[in-house]
Scaffold this motif. Structure first.
Motif, PDB file in Angstrom:
ATOM      1  N   TYR A  82      -7.648  -2.389  32.256  1.00  0.00           N
ATOM      2  CA  TYR A  82      -7.088  -3.743  32.238  1.00  0.00           C
ATOM      3  C   TYR A  82      -6.468  -4.022  30.879  1.00  0.00           C
ATOM      4  CZ  TYR A  82      -9.823  -4.485  36.470  1.00  0.00           C
ATOM      5  OH  TYR A  82     -10.347  -4.395  37.736  1.00  0.00           O
ATOM      6  N   GLU A  83      -5.458  -4.903  30.858  1.00  0.00           N
ATOM      7  CA  GLU A  83      -4.804  -5.207  29.581  1.00  0.00           C
ATOM      8  C   GLU A  83      -5.139  -6.593  29.044  1.00  0.00           C
ATOM      9  OE1 GLU A  83      -0.347  -6.826  30.718  1.00  0.00           O
ATOM     10  OE2 GLU A  83      -0.620  -4.698  30.322  1.00  0.00           O
ATOM     11  N   SER A  84      -5.738  -7.477  29.886  1.00  0.00           N
ATOM     12  CA  SER A  84      -6.033  -8.820  29.392  1.00  0.00           C
ATOM     13  C   SER A  84      -6.943  -9.561  30.350  1.00  0.00           C
ATOM     14  CB  SER A  84      -4.741  -9.619  29.196  1.00  0.00           C
ATOM     15  OG  SER A  84      -4.088  -9.818  30.447  1.00  0.00           O
ATOM     16  N   ILE A  85      -7.519 -10.663  29.827  1.00  0.00           N
ATOM     17  CA  ILE A  85      -8.228 -11.631  30.658  1.00  0.00           C
ATOM     18  C   ILE A  85      -7.610 -12.995  30.373  1.00  0.00           C
ATOM     19  CG2 ILE A  85     -10.053 -11.943  28.918  1.00  0.00           C
ATOM     20  CD1 ILE A  85     -11.981 -12.531  31.238  1.00  0.00           C
ATOM     21  N   THR A  86      -7.399 -13.798  31.423  1.00  0.00           N
ATOM     22  CA  THR A  86      -6.737 -15.097  31.306  1.00  0.00           C
ATOM     23  C   THR A  86      -7.598 -16.195  31.899  1.00  0.00           C
ATOM     24  OG1 THR A  86      -4.519 -14.108  31.410  1.00  0.00           O
ATOM     25  CG2 THR A  86      -4.691 -16.441  31.964  1.00  0.00           C
ATOM     26  N   CYS A 104      -6.519 -13.375  26.480  1.00  0.00           N
ATOM     27  CA  CYS A 104      -7.028 -12.465  25.470  1.00  0.00           C
ATOM     28  C   CYS A 104      -6.587 -11.052  25.847  1.00  0.00           C
ATOM     29  CB  CYS A 104      -8.550 -12.542  25.405  1.00  0.00           C
ATOM     30  SG  CYS A 104      -9.300 -11.409  24.225  1.00  0.00           S
ATOM     31  N   TYR A 105      -5.739 -10.436  25.002  1.00  0.00           N
ATOM     32  CA  TYR A 105      -5.261  -9.084  25.250  1.00  0.00           C
ATOM     33  C   TYR A 105      -6.248  -8.068  24.680  1.00  0.00           C
ATOM     34  CZ  TYR A 105      -0.912 -11.241  26.682  1.00  0.00           C
ATOM     35  OH  TYR A 105       0.017 -12.000  27.339  1.00  0.00           O
ATOM     36  N   PHE A 106      -6.398  -6.957  25.373  1.00  0.00           N
ATOM     37  CA  PHE A 106      -7.384  -5.953  25.006  1.00  0.00           C
ATOM     38  C   PHE A 106      -6.824  -4.874  24.087  1.00  0.00           C
ATOM     39  CE2 PHE A 106      -9.360  -6.735  29.452  1.00  0.00           C
ATOM     40  CZ  PHE A 106      -9.800  -7.987  29.041  1.00  0.00           C
ATOM     41  N   ASP A 107      -5.670  -5.126  23.498  1.00  0.00           N
ATOM     42  CA  ASP A 107      -4.940  -4.128  22.727  1.00  0.00           C
ATOM     43  C   ASP A 107      -5.824  -3.274  21.831  1.00  0.00           C
ATOM     44  OD1 ASP A 107      -2.564  -5.037  23.776  1.00  0.00           O
ATOM     45  OD2 ASP A 107      -2.274  -6.497  22.192  1.00  0.00           O
ATOM     46  N   GLY A 108      -5.858  -1.984  22.138  1.00  0.00           N
ATOM     47  CA  GLY A 108      -6.457  -1.024  21.227  1.00  0.00           C
ATOM     48  C   GLY A 108      -7.962  -1.030  21.154  1.00  0.00           C
ATOM     49  N   GLN A 109      -8.625  -1.867  21.934  1.00  0.00           N
ATOM     50  CA  GLN A 109     -10.078  -1.941  21.839  1.00  0.00           C
ATOM     51  C   GLN A 109     -10.758  -1.002  22.845  1.00  0.00           C
ATOM     52  OE1 GLN A 109     -11.258  -3.615  19.406  1.00  0.00           O
ATOM     53  NE2 GLN A 109      -9.382  -4.642  18.853  1.00  0.00           N
ATOM     54  N   GLY A 140      -3.627  -3.006  33.561  1.00  0.00           N
ATOM     55  CA  GLY A 140      -2.692  -2.548  32.537  1.00  0.00           C
ATOM     56  C   GLY A 140      -1.856  -1.376  32.984  1.00  0.00           C
ATOM     57  N   ARG A 141      -0.535  -1.553  32.922  1.00  0.00           N
ATOM     58  CA  ARG A 141       0.367  -0.433  33.183  1.00  0.00           C
ATOM     59  C   ARG A 141       1.245  -0.165  31.980  1.00  0.00           C
ATOM     60  NH1 ARG A 141       4.147  -0.038  37.615  1.00  0.00           N
ATOM     61  NH2 ARG A 141       4.184   2.067  36.783  1.00  0.00           N
ATOM     62  N   SER A 142       1.045  -0.941  30.927  1.00  0.00           N
ATOM     63  CA  SER A 142       1.856  -0.745  29.729  1.00  0.00           C
ATOM     64  C   SER A 142       1.263   0.349  28.854  1.00  0.00           C
ATOM     65  CB  SER A 142       1.941  -2.040  28.919  1.00  0.00           C
ATOM     66  OG  SER A 142       2.582  -3.047  29.649  1.00  0.00           O
ATOM     67  N   VAL A 143       2.121   1.174  28.312  1.00  0.00           N
ATOM     68  CA  VAL A 143       1.731   2.113  27.262  1.00  0.00           C
ATOM     69  C   VAL A 143       2.573   1.783  26.047  1.00  0.00           C
ATOM     70  CG1 VAL A 143       1.018   3.943  28.845  1.00  0.00           C
ATOM     71  CG2 VAL A 143       3.391   3.842  28.073  1.00  0.00           C
ATOM     72  N   TRP A 144       2.048   2.078  24.868  1.00  0.00           N
ATOM     73  CA  TRP A 144       2.735   1.702  23.646  1.00  0.00           C
ATOM     74  C   TRP A 144       2.943   2.925  22.765  1.00  0.00           C
ATOM     75  CZ3 TRP A 144       4.571  -3.203  23.013  1.00  0.00           C
ATOM     76  CH2 TRP A 144       4.093  -4.152  23.917  1.00  0.00           C
ATOM     77  N   GLU A 145       4.205   3.214  22.474  1.00  0.00           N
ATOM     78  CA  GLU A 145       4.540   4.322  21.586  1.00  0.00           C
ATOM     79  C   GLU A 145       4.426   3.840  20.149  1.00  0.00           C
ATOM     80  OE1 GLU A 145       8.428   5.505  22.752  1.00  0.00           O
ATOM     81  OE2 GLU A 145       7.808   6.142  24.766  1.00  0.00           O
ATOM     82  N   ARG A 158       6.173   0.211  20.518  1.00  0.00           N
ATOM     83  CA  ARG A 158       7.211  -0.103  21.502  1.00  0.00           C
ATOM     84  C   ARG A 158       6.680   0.145  22.890  1.00  0.00           C
ATOM     85  NH1 ARG A 158      12.905   0.940  19.529  1.00  0.00           N
ATOM     86  NH2 ARG A 158      12.233  -0.997  18.550  1.00  0.00           N
ATOM     87  N   ARG A 159       6.951  -0.800  23.793  1.00  0.00           N
ATOM     88  CA  ARG A 159       6.383  -0.756  25.136  1.00  0.00           C
ATOM     89  C   ARG A 159       7.070   0.278  26.023  1.00  0.00           C
ATOM     90  NH1 ARG A 159       3.957  -5.008  28.266  1.00  0.00           N
ATOM     91  NH2 ARG A 159       4.698  -6.536  26.758  1.00  0.00           N
ATOM     92  N   GLY A 160       6.241   0.991  26.808  1.00  0.00           N
ATOM     93  CA  GLY A 160       6.708   1.848  27.883  1.00  0.00           C
ATOM     94  C   GLY A 160       5.884   1.530  29.120  1.00  0.00           C
TER      95      GLY A 160
END
Length: 275
Positions: free
Chosen positions: A76-80, A112-117, A145-150, A268-270
């Motif tokens: 998952y990428e976030s909780i709202t 709340c985004y879960f970026d990198g955690q 979450g379907r986003s990947v970040w370069e 950058r998003r992919g």
């Protein structure tokens, strides 16, 4: 006949409630049924809206464990949280003490985004208020979450911010290729050497100015700081067009309160391939 009518009415109301709040594995609304402070109150209307009578930094809490075991939210990428009425005070989402996202008064939703955690072991989620207030929550859901970040490193070092004693600068030329929608990632570790220290902060401004970045404006407290979770390992800011313009001109200055920064990356998003 009267009994049948009553039963039919109850069935209709139950049906309406289910239709308004369809529950699946991504929807967590019904799990929020307790509080951290015994003097707080929580009630659920027939339409599913939660009325939370909050005290300062108490908590509306959901135990999200499955069969009494922590759950894995890596996909998952976030909780709202969606509110039935705009908030009147600052609110905060806390995820297992790893993530904290602050929202300003007057918002109708908070994400709340879960970026990198590392969220492979989540026990509970809480919604907190900075002051006495009534919060009305109509929906809480996870976003897959379907986003990947370069990732491209734009600063590396070992900066212990201490009590606002130190800071770091990322030069303007590091943002030449940045575009709106990119993210800045800070690789961090909180300083927990003092067991009485209860919070950790990060402040990001355009260098040689007092202006904070726009991309995380909704997460900042009254002093322009983002609060870090005790076990946080990274923090990300989504860049606006104005952020990109100012960063290209001025660069970035970072300081804060007992948060150590070891790397800053431009992301950058992919899109991740469908399995």
């Amino acid at each position: 006949m009267k009994t049948i009518c009553i039963l039919a009415t109850c069935a209709l109301l139950t049906s309406c409630s289910l239709n308004l709040h369809p529950e699946d594995e991504n929807v967590l609304t019904t799990k929020f049924n307790s509080t951290w402070n015994v003097h707080e109150g929580v009630e659920r209307n027939i339409n599913g809206v939660i009325t939370y009578d909050a005290l300062p930094w108490g908590g509306l809490v959901a135990d999200v464990k499955y069969r009494n075991m922590p759950v894995d939210w890596s996909n998952y990428e976030s909780i709202t949280f969606e509110f039935a009425e705009p908030t009147k005070v600052q609110t905060q989402i806390m995820v297992s003490d790893k993530l904290k996202t602050l929202g300003k008064p007057g918002i109708s939703s908070l994400t709340c985004y879960f970026d990198g955690q590392d969220l492979k072991s989540v026990n509970e989620v809480a919604l907190q208020a900075s002051d006495t207030s009534v919060l009305k929550v109509k929906n809480v859901f996870l976003t897959p979450g379907r986003s990947v970040w370069e990732s491209s490193p734009i600063w590396e070092g070992d900066c212990a911010l201490g009590n606002w004693e130190n800071g770091l600068v990322v030069k303007p030329e590091q943002f030449t290729s940045a575009i709106e929608g990119d993210k800045i990632e800070f690789v961090i570790k909180t300083d927990v050497s003092d067991p009485d220290r209860g919070y950790w902060l990060l402040k990001t401004v355009y260098n040689e100015t007092e202006n904070t970045l726009e991309g995380n404006d909704s997460e900042l407290n009254q002093w322009g700081c983002a609060m870090m979770g005790q076990a946080a390992t990274s923090y990300r800011i989504l860049l606006t067009a104005n952020d990109v313009k100012n960063l290209r001109e001025n660069g970035l200055f970072v300081n804060g309160y007992y948060t150590n920064v070891s790397q800053v990356n431009l992301l950058r998003r992919g899109i991740a391939p469908v399995q």
